[in-house]
Design an enzyme around this catalytic site. Structure first.
Site, PDB file in Angstrom:
ATOM      1  N   HIS A 119      13.793  -0.353 -38.932  1.00 26.98           N
ATOM      2  CA  HIS A 119      14.029  -1.777 -38.370  1.00 26.98           C
ATOM      3  C   HIS A 119      12.869  -2.406 -37.590  1.00 26.98           C
ATOM      4  O   HIS A 119      11.525  -1.188 -37.002  1.00 26.98           O
ATOM      5  CB  HIS A 119      14.836  -2.112 -37.879  1.00 26.98           C
ATOM      6  N   HIS A 269      10.561   1.490 -36.486  1.00 25.55           N
ATOM      7  CA  HIS A 269      11.191   2.737 -36.572  1.00 25.55           C
ATOM      8  C   HIS A 269      12.166   3.199 -36.966  1.00 25.55           C
ATOM      9  O   HIS A 269      12.647   2.150 -37.647  1.00 25.55           O
ATOM     10  CB  HIS A 269       9.925   2.906 -35.028  1.00 25.55           C
ATOM     11  N   ARG A 285      14.108   0.213 -22.103  1.00 26.29           N
ATOM     12  CA  ARG A 285      13.570  -0.845 -23.084  1.00 26.29           C
ATOM     13  C   ARG A 285      13.082  -1.989 -22.770  1.00 26.29           C
ATOM     14  O   ARG A 285      14.074  -2.420 -21.673  1.00 26.29           O
ATOM     15  CB  ARG A 285      14.066  -0.520 -24.964  1.00 26.29           C
TER      16      ARG A 285
HETATM   17  C1  SIN Z   1      14.936   4.940 -29.549  1.00 31.94           C
HETATM   18  O1  SIN Z   1      16.006   4.890 -29.033  1.00 31.94           O
HETATM   19  O2  SIN Z   1      14.243   5.452 -29.728  1.00 31.94           O
HETATM   20  C2  SIN Z   1      14.350   3.446 -30.482  1.00 31.94           C
HETATM   21  C3  SIN Z   1      15.215   2.483 -30.228  1.00 31.94           C
HETATM   22  C4  SIN Z   1      15.018   1.623 -30.550  1.00 31.94           C
HETATM   23  O3  SIN Z   1      15.285   0.668 -31.447  1.00 31.94           O
HETATM   24  O4  SIN Z   1      14.934  -0.064 -29.670  1.00 31.94           O
END
Ligand code: SIN
Length: 299
Positions: A119, A269, A285
């Site tokens: 996504h 990702h 984040r």
């Molecule tokens: C992650 O935790 O590696 C990615 C998190 C996200 O999708 O923002």
């Protein structure tokens, strides 16, 4: 640029930063940077240029409080306060979204399974994220990796005829296609669906800084606007498989105190469930608001 090492080595457009490639398709590490120090305008410009060139940047060994993370991220644009997913913010810091499997309020965190399908962040909103920055505070002994793919290359490596087809499409994004959402509290999930009705965005977007075209189709797209789900699904599946071929991917193995910045307009990702869920993984984040885009559809 006193707090960023320089190489004097003119690599691409990023002369000035000490950059080391992370993958063939995308990614660079910015070495010897201290993100807690005040960044002057030339440092911000150099990071932005490196980010446009490499799509994701890694800064290792950072010691960032929530306020320092917010201050750093805020140098690059307007920060999202995460109103699209209001249940998962760090208390007192709406600019920080928790991605954690720690217990919260005596229960396993609802974000323990965030990001389990390919996504681009907040594609189900009217201001899909421009960029995200994820800071690792705690990681499992093995795994907990994140994979990234380059959506500019994904577009450029399509045939000319397929490019013309996707150029004319809008993908409809549905928060209900977030992997694992049905394992969350049903009341919260219902509220997330209410806040984020299905929304269509161009399947190919032009990056506002680089001018490059990037594919914008993910596993959270239900169909193409004006087409049925049955008609759309094979093409969505093909495009996602094409974009995430090994040669187009970088897999990040986290270290504590890593900060990874990615451009959501040129990458997708996925957070891998490749670790013991009993082992803590705790990430913070920040999200930079992107340009307004898209139109809400009935479904
Ligand atoms: C992650 O935790 O590696 C990615 C998190 C996200 O999708 O923002």
């Amino acid at each position: 640029m006193s707090n960023l090492a320089t190489t004097g080595d003119k690599t691409g457009h990023n002369a000035g930063l000490a950059l080391h490639p992370l993958g063939h398709a995308l990614g660079a590490e910015v070495a010897q940077a201290d993100l807690t120090a005040a960044l002057d305008a030339s440092a911000v410009d150099a990071i932005r240029a490196a980010w446009n060139e490499n799509h994701i940047l890694l800064f290792r060994g950072q010691t960032l409080s929530p306020d320092a993370l917010i201050a750093f991220a805020g140098r690059f644009g307007e920060l999202d306060r995460h109103d699209a997913t209001p249940f998962y913010r760090l208390e007192g810091h709406p600019e920080i979204l928790l991605v954690t499997n720690r217990m919260i309020g005596g229960k396993p965190s609802e974000t323990r399974n965030t990001g389990r399908n390919w996504h681009s962040d907040y594609s189900y909103t009217g201001r899909p994220a421009a960029a995200s920055m994820l800071y690792c505070e705690e990681k499992p002994p093995v795994g907990g990796d994140t994979m990234f793919c380059n959506m500019v290359r994904a577009y450029e490596t399509l045939s000319d005829k397929m490019k013309r087809i996707v150029d004319g499409l809008e993908a409809v994004y549905d928060i209900g296609l977030t992997a694992g959402i049905n394992e969350r509290d049903p009341q919260k999930t219902a509220e997330l669906r209410r806040i984020n009705p299905p929304i269509a965005h161009p399947a190919v977007r032009t990056h506002p800084s680089s001018g490059k075209k990037a594919l914008y189709v993910s596993e959270r797209a239900s169909h193409f606007h004006g087409m049925t789900a049955e008609e759309s699904r094979p093409l969505i599946q093909f495009l996602c498989a094409h974009a995430t071929r090994p040669e187009n991917v970088y897999r990040h193995r986290w270290q504590v105190n890593d900060l990874v910045l990615w451009d959501n307009r040129t990458t997708m990702h996925i957070a891998l469930a490749d670790f013991d869920p009993a082992a803590p993984r705790h990430m913070l984040r920040t999200t930079l608001l992107g340009e307004p885009s898209g139109f809400v559809v009935d479904g």
